[in-house]
Design an enzyme around this catalytic site. Sequence first.
Site, PDB file in Angstrom:
ATOM      1  N   HIS A  33      -3.992   1.760 -13.665  1.00 23.46           N
ATOM      2  CA  HIS A  33      -3.819   2.898 -12.758  1.00 23.46           C
ATOM      3  C   HIS A  33      -4.524   4.145 -13.315  1.00 23.46           C
ATOM      4  O   HIS A  33      -5.202   4.852 -12.589  1.00 23.46           O
ATOM      5  CB  HIS A  33      -2.326   3.188 -12.571  1.00 23.46           C
ATOM      6  CG  HIS A  33      -1.554   2.036 -11.996  1.00 23.46           C
ATOM      7  ND1 HIS A  33      -0.827   2.138 -10.828  1.00 23.46           N
ATOM      8  CD2 HIS A  33      -1.389   0.761 -12.426  1.00 23.46           C
ATOM      9  CE1 HIS A  33      -0.248   0.966 -10.565  1.00 23.46           C
ATOM     10  NE2 HIS A  33      -0.575   0.126 -11.523  1.00 23.46           N
ATOM     11  N   ASP A 138      -0.856   8.346  -7.403  1.00 25.78           N
ATOM     12  CA  ASP A 138      -0.499   6.939  -7.359  1.00 25.78           C
ATOM     13  C   ASP A 138       0.729   6.798  -6.447  1.00 25.78           C
ATOM     14  O   ASP A 138       1.593   7.667  -6.448  1.00 25.78           O
ATOM     15  CB  ASP A 138      -0.153   6.499  -8.785  1.00 25.78           C
ATOM     16  CG  ASP A 138      -0.165   4.994  -8.937  1.00 25.78           C
ATOM     17  OD1 ASP A 138      -1.161   4.465  -9.471  1.00 25.78           O
ATOM     18  OD2 ASP A 138       0.823   4.339  -8.511  1.00 25.78           O
ATOM     19  N   HIS A 366      -6.588 -12.573 -15.186  1.00 30.91           N
ATOM     20  CA  HIS A 366      -5.229 -12.498 -14.642  1.00 30.91           C
ATOM     21  C   HIS A 366      -5.242 -11.992 -13.201  1.00 30.91           C
ATOM     22  O   HIS A 366      -4.214 -11.995 -12.550  1.00 30.91           O
ATOM     23  CB  HIS A 366      -4.382 -11.570 -15.511  1.00 30.91           C
ATOM     24  CG  HIS A 366      -4.885 -10.145 -15.506  1.00 30.91           C
ATOM     25  ND1 HIS A 366      -6.189  -9.817 -15.800  1.00 30.91           N
ATOM     26  CD2 HIS A 366      -4.275  -8.970 -15.206  1.00 30.91           C
ATOM     27  CE1 HIS A 366      -6.347  -8.499 -15.700  1.00 30.91           C
ATOM     28  NE2 HIS A 366      -5.198  -7.968 -15.346  1.00 30.91           N
TER      29      HIS A 366
END
Length: 493
Positions: A33, A138, A366
């Site tokens: 982030h 965010d 991932h």
Amino acid sequence: MGSLTNHQNQHDNKSTEQPHVAVIMVPFPAQGHLNQLMQLSCLITSYDIPVYYVGSAIHNRQAKVRINGLSPHDIAKIHFHDLPTPSFASPPPNPNSSNKFPAQLQPAWDATLGLRQPVATYLRDMSSKANRVVVIHDPMMAVVVQDVVSIHNAESYVFNCISAFCQFSFNCENKGIPFPIELPKELPSIEGCLSDEVQSIVALQMEPLNYRAGDIHNTCRLIEAPYLDLLAREDETGNRKRWAIGPILPTKLSLANKSSDGKLKCLEWLDKQEAKSVIYVSFGTTTSLSDEQIEELALGLEQSKQRFLWALRDADKGNVFDGEVRRVKLPEGFEERVKEMGIVVRDWAPQPEILAHPSTGGFMSHCGWNSCIESITMGVPIAAWPMHSDQPRNTMLVTDILKIGLVVREWTQREELVKASTIENVVRRLMASEEGNEIRKRAEELGATVRQATEEGGVSRVELDSFIAHITRDNDLLARTTSLGSSSQTSVV
Ligand SMILES: *[C@@H]1O[C@H](CO)[C@@H](O)[C@H](O)[C@H]1NC(C)=O
Ligand SMILES: *[C@@H]1O[C@H](CO)[C@@H](O)[C@H](O)[C@H]1NC(C)=O
């Protein structure tokens, strides 16, 4: 005319030095982030709009020391505002946990939620210095920036740092409705994706998220148009704006300076390999694998007989500068045995440069959204091994929908050890088979069109320009009223 007079008065009281628009970035403190808001900050400063990056001192420092692929010239233009770091525990990750969600970061997140007051004070201060304060935050920070609603010249936008596909599918889940368009197979279960504690942080954001004026997405309509359209249709207010401006990472990375810097020895190594012959292996900053799993992975890579560059690190702690980090052990003699075919990197890896390198032909990942968008942009196919959060659904997007990847391990088997033979097999399929070549070709084609999208006239660039035009709107009006009023005050930036 009333509004003209207002603007005029506002101007007469202010110094001519101040910016018209100040953009305040409020990231959530987790690497993926922090990184995306750094990238966005660089894009916005390139329009000569001042950007203020606001976070606790240690997380601002983390964002700065781990910059990947961004231009130092752009970064120098960002103003960092350090909030006092609240104290929090910074435990190590548990590599043995079968749930891979990074629960060790929870205390840092809890402490961050306490920043509402200092953030509000900062926003009020900035609101007296700029004509308009534009907060970009965010979604996990909506509760912290919520006082933006009480500031007359401020407005806020959510920066969505996950895929539109995943975001929309989570929204369906929350509302208990089925995904409205046909999917190639069933969505991976949300089970095992998150911790209960983080779900309660998410729940806190729901009400304050309503204050946002619009949404920005780090994705591209060329990849995710159907899901962006579905998200747009969800907006009950009917007037929230939405911009898909991704990929926001630099698409033209300079490799010219690599040799002078010792840290980038992995890029020198890549220079010596054949085109598209290397699989890059990395599971991001939130995955901690058990010793047993690391051993299977090492053996699987060795047995595949394919070239590899493995970024091997333990997951981050809440404070990445704090104390000891587990040094993951490799099987006895492994590095010596594989020295002709592979390299293990334990430092911070220059991931975008690795993915952009001509020798890289695959990425075992991932499937965090940063990694996915970087891989898509650089045209590198993915061997997907999702660990938690949005990753199982990003895996579905990349493999079943975009068809630019293979699955290493299905989400339904998340509690099982992935055997060396499975890893060997999937690496061979991706790197040394006809099937793999076709996937790689699709990935390369998609990458080329996605990179184009950020060029002049490209779909994402048009949306970025539109966002910038939106936040700087009324400039002409302000400039006109100012020059009408007093010839000495025409320099509204
Ligand atoms: C994880 O398990 C290994 C044995 O498999 C043990 O040596 C290690 O101490 C454990 N680590 C933690 C953090 O529990
Ligand atoms: C290489 O590094 C120098 C000094 O840091 C910088 O001025 C130059 O622009 C860099 N060259 C490229 C091609 O990135």
